[in-house]
Design a protein around this motif. Structure first.
Motif, PDB file in Angstrom:
ATOM      1  N   GLY A   1      58.421  59.331  63.540  1.00  0.00           N
ATOM      2  CA  GLY A   1      58.609  58.165  62.687  1.00  0.00           C
ATOM      3  C   GLY A   1      59.554  58.522  61.557  1.00  0.00           C
ATOM      4  N   HIS A   2      59.115  58.288  60.328  1.00  0.00           N
ATOM      5  CA  HIS A   2      59.968  58.542  59.163  1.00  0.00           C
ATOM      6  C   HIS A   2      59.809  59.958  58.590  1.00  0.00           C
ATOM      7  N   ILE A   3      58.972  60.785  59.232  1.00  0.00           N
ATOM      8  CA  ILE A   3      58.748  62.162  58.766  1.00  0.00           C
ATOM      9  C   ILE A   3      59.655  63.115  59.559  1.00  0.00           C
ATOM     10  N   ILE A   4      60.474  63.870  58.815  1.00  0.00           N
ATOM     11  CA  ILE A   4      61.404  64.844  59.405  1.00  0.00           C
ATOM     12  C   ILE A   4      61.026  66.209  58.838  1.00  0.00           C
ATOM     13  N   THR A   5      60.807  67.195  59.705  1.00  0.00           N
ATOM     14  CA  THR A   5      60.484  68.540  59.231  1.00  0.00           C
ATOM     15  C   THR A   5      61.323  69.578  59.973  1.00  0.00           C
ATOM     16  N   SER A   6      61.585  70.689  59.279  1.00  0.00           N
ATOM     17  CA  SER A   6      62.311  71.817  59.876  1.00  0.00           C
ATOM     18  C   SER A   6      61.691  73.117  59.387  1.00  0.00           C
ATOM     19  N   ARG A   7      62.075  74.232  60.044  1.00  0.00           N
ATOM     20  CA  ARG A   7      61.398  75.512  59.832  1.00  0.00           C
ATOM     21  C   ARG A   7      61.968  76.380  58.731  1.00  0.00           C
ATOM     22  N   ASN A   8      63.304  76.466  58.627  1.00  0.00           N
ATOM     23  CA  ASN A   8      63.900  77.481  57.751  1.00  0.00           C
ATOM     24  C   ASN A   8      65.373  77.170  57.498  1.00  0.00           C
ATOM     25  N   PRO A   9      66.038  77.967  56.649  1.00  0.00           N
ATOM     26  CA  PRO A   9      67.451  77.698  56.330  1.00  0.00           C
ATOM     27  C   PRO A   9      68.372  77.614  57.546  1.00  0.00           C
ATOM     28  N   ASP A  10      68.073  78.321  58.626  1.00  0.00           N
ATOM     29  CA  ASP A  10      68.924  78.240  59.826  1.00  0.00           C
ATOM     30  C   ASP A  10      68.936  76.836  60.414  1.00  0.00           C
ATOM     31  N   ASP A  11      67.896  76.046  60.120  1.00  0.00           N
ATOM     32  CA  ASP A  11      67.771  74.697  60.669  1.00  0.00           C
ATOM     33  C   ASP A  11      68.457  73.629  59.813  1.00  0.00           C
ATOM     34  N   ILE A  12      69.029  74.025  58.678  1.00  0.00           N
ATOM     35  CA  ILE A  12      69.591  73.047  57.730  1.00  0.00           C
ATOM     36  C   ILE A  12      70.606  72.096  58.360  1.00  0.00           C
ATOM     37  N   PRO A  13      71.553  72.549  59.185  1.00  0.00           N
ATOM     38  CA  PRO A  13      72.503  71.579  59.752  1.00  0.00           C
ATOM     39  C   PRO A  13      71.800  70.471  60.559  1.00  0.00           C
TER      40      PRO A  13
ATOM     41  N   THR B   1      48.199  72.272  60.840  1.00  0.00           N
ATOM     42  CA  THR B   1      47.227  72.032  61.912  1.00  0.00           C
ATOM     43  C   THR B   1      45.902  71.558  61.325  1.00  0.00           C
ATOM     44  N   ASN B   2      45.431  72.236  60.281  1.00  0.00           N
ATOM     45  CA  ASN B   2      44.165  71.859  59.645  1.00  0.00           C
ATOM     46  C   ASN B   2      44.218  70.469  59.026  1.00  0.00           C
ATOM     47  N   ALA B   3      45.419  70.017  58.676  1.00  0.00           N
ATOM     48  CA  ALA B   3      45.591  68.679  58.106  1.00  0.00           C
ATOM     49  C   ALA B   3      45.734  67.610  59.197  1.00  0.00           C
ATOM     50  N   GLY B   4      45.627  68.039  60.461  1.00  0.00           N
ATOM     51  CA  GLY B   4      45.664  67.086  61.574  1.00  0.00           C
ATOM     52  C   GLY B   4      47.021  66.911  62.208  1.00  0.00           C
ATOM     53  N   GLY B   5      47.969  67.774  61.847  1.00  0.00           N
ATOM     54  CA  GLY B   5      49.299  67.676  62.432  1.00  0.00           C
ATOM     55  C   GLY B   5      49.383  68.335  63.793  1.00  0.00           C
ATOM     56  N   ASN B   6      50.310  67.856  64.606  1.00  0.00           N
ATOM     57  CA  ASN B   6      50.635  68.468  65.895  1.00  0.00           C
ATOM     58  C   ASN B   6      51.834  69.365  65.630  1.00  0.00           C
ATOM     59  N   VAL B   7      51.604  70.666  65.499  1.00  0.00           N
ATOM     60  CA  VAL B   7      52.652  71.589  65.068  1.00  0.00           C
ATOM     61  C   VAL B   7      53.451  72.113  66.258  1.00  0.00           C
ATOM     62  N   VAL B   8      54.779  72.018  66.112  1.00  0.00           N
ATOM     63  CA  VAL B   8      55.703  72.520  67.126  1.00  0.00           C
ATOM     64  C   VAL B   8      56.635  73.536  66.473  1.00  0.00           C
ATOM     65  N   ASP B   9      57.234  74.390  67.298  1.00  0.00           N
ATOM     66  CA  ASP B   9      58.189  75.377  66.803  1.00  0.00           C
ATOM     67  C   ASP B   9      59.564  74.995  67.314  1.00  0.00           C
ATOM     68  N   LYS B  10      60.232  74.114  66.576  1.00  0.00           N
ATOM     69  CA  LYS B  10      61.590  73.728  66.948  1.00  0.00           C
ATOM     70  C   LYS B  10      62.381  73.396  65.708  1.00  0.00           C
ATOM     71  N   GLU B  11      63.695  73.347  65.877  1.00  0.00           N
ATOM     72  CA  GLU B  11      64.641  73.161  64.783  1.00  0.00           C
ATOM     73  C   GLU B  11      64.307  71.965  63.894  1.00  0.00           C
ATOM     74  N   VAL B  12      64.049  70.835  64.527  1.00  0.00           N
ATOM     75  CA  VAL B  12      63.703  69.611  63.794  1.00  0.00           C
ATOM     76  C   VAL B  12      62.597  68.899  64.556  1.00  0.00           C
TER      77      VAL B  12
ATOM     78  N   SER C   1      57.380  73.798  60.471  1.00  0.00           N
ATOM     79  CA  SER C   1      57.488  74.391  59.138  1.00  0.00           C
ATOM     80  C   SER C   1      57.742  75.886  59.268  1.00  0.00           C
ATOM     81  N   TRP C   2      57.779  76.543  58.114  1.00  0.00           N
ATOM     82  CA  TRP C   2      57.793  77.990  58.062  1.00  0.00           C
ATOM     83  C   TRP C   2      56.501  78.470  58.723  1.00  0.00           C
ATOM     84  N   PRO C   3      56.523  79.546  59.508  1.00  0.00           N
ATOM     85  CA  PRO C   3      55.327  79.975  60.244  1.00  0.00           C
ATOM     86  C   PRO C   3      54.049  80.136  59.404  1.00  0.00           C
TER      87      PRO C   3
END
Length: 178
Positions: free
Chosen positions: A149-161, A134-145, A125-127
């Protein structure tokens, strides 16, 4: 035709709704914008209000069974307002329960936290909201995507493609399996 629900309200990050929507439509998917009220919602474009987008349906009219995936654009204001709406949060829960792709970018994962669907998932996500993930139990990584499973997350507009490509790939997988 596969249908993607875009859940947003005033203050969505303009590029994070418009660019994935354009990529989805170019790939042959239908998009529907759902919001809290009828009319139009206004985007946030970097440092000021941006363009308006027509609302197709209100959250109270959404039947999640009518859609194949959920797109959650970011922007600071948008997900913060949406997570205070019980129906908006339940829409996220229903997509998760049904194992349908949910793509959340920037501050969009706040809705994943509110819906309690982050625990045990690898997400990004956004920093400024990574502590919430993390507090919600997620394993947070700093990468484009981050795909888990079926959950897809990205950090910022640069990651849109890459973000759009990941969602389209999941939708195409669903189409092939059907």
């Amino acid at each position: 035709m596969k249908r993607v629900l875009i859940l947003a309200t005033d203050g969505f990050e303009q590029s994070e709704l418009m660019k994935p929507r354009e990529a989805l439509e170019k790939a042959g998917f239908e998009t529907t914008v759902a919001s809290l009220e009828d009319g139009e919602i206004r985007g946030w474009a970097e440092k000021d209000w941006g363009d308006e987008v027509k609302v197709d349906i209100t959250v109270d009219e959404v039947g999640t069974g009518d859609y194949d995936a959920l797109l959650l654009p970011g922007g600071q204001i948008n997900p913060d307002v949406l997570r205070m709406n019980e129906r908006a949060v339940n829409i996220v829960r229903e997509f998760d329960r049904d194992g349908k792709p949910i793509a959340a970018i920037c501050h969009g994962p706040w809705l994943l936290v509110e819906a309690d669907v982050v625990k045990g998932k690898t997400v990004t996500s956004w920093p400024s909201i990574r502590t919430d993930l993390t507090n919600a139990g997620g394993n947070v990584v700093d990468k484009e995507v981050a795909e888990d499973g079926h959950i897809i997350t990205s950090r910022n507009p640069d990651d849109i493609p890459a973000f759009s490509k990941a969602l389209i790939a999941q939708l195409e997988k669903v189409t092939e399996a059907a």
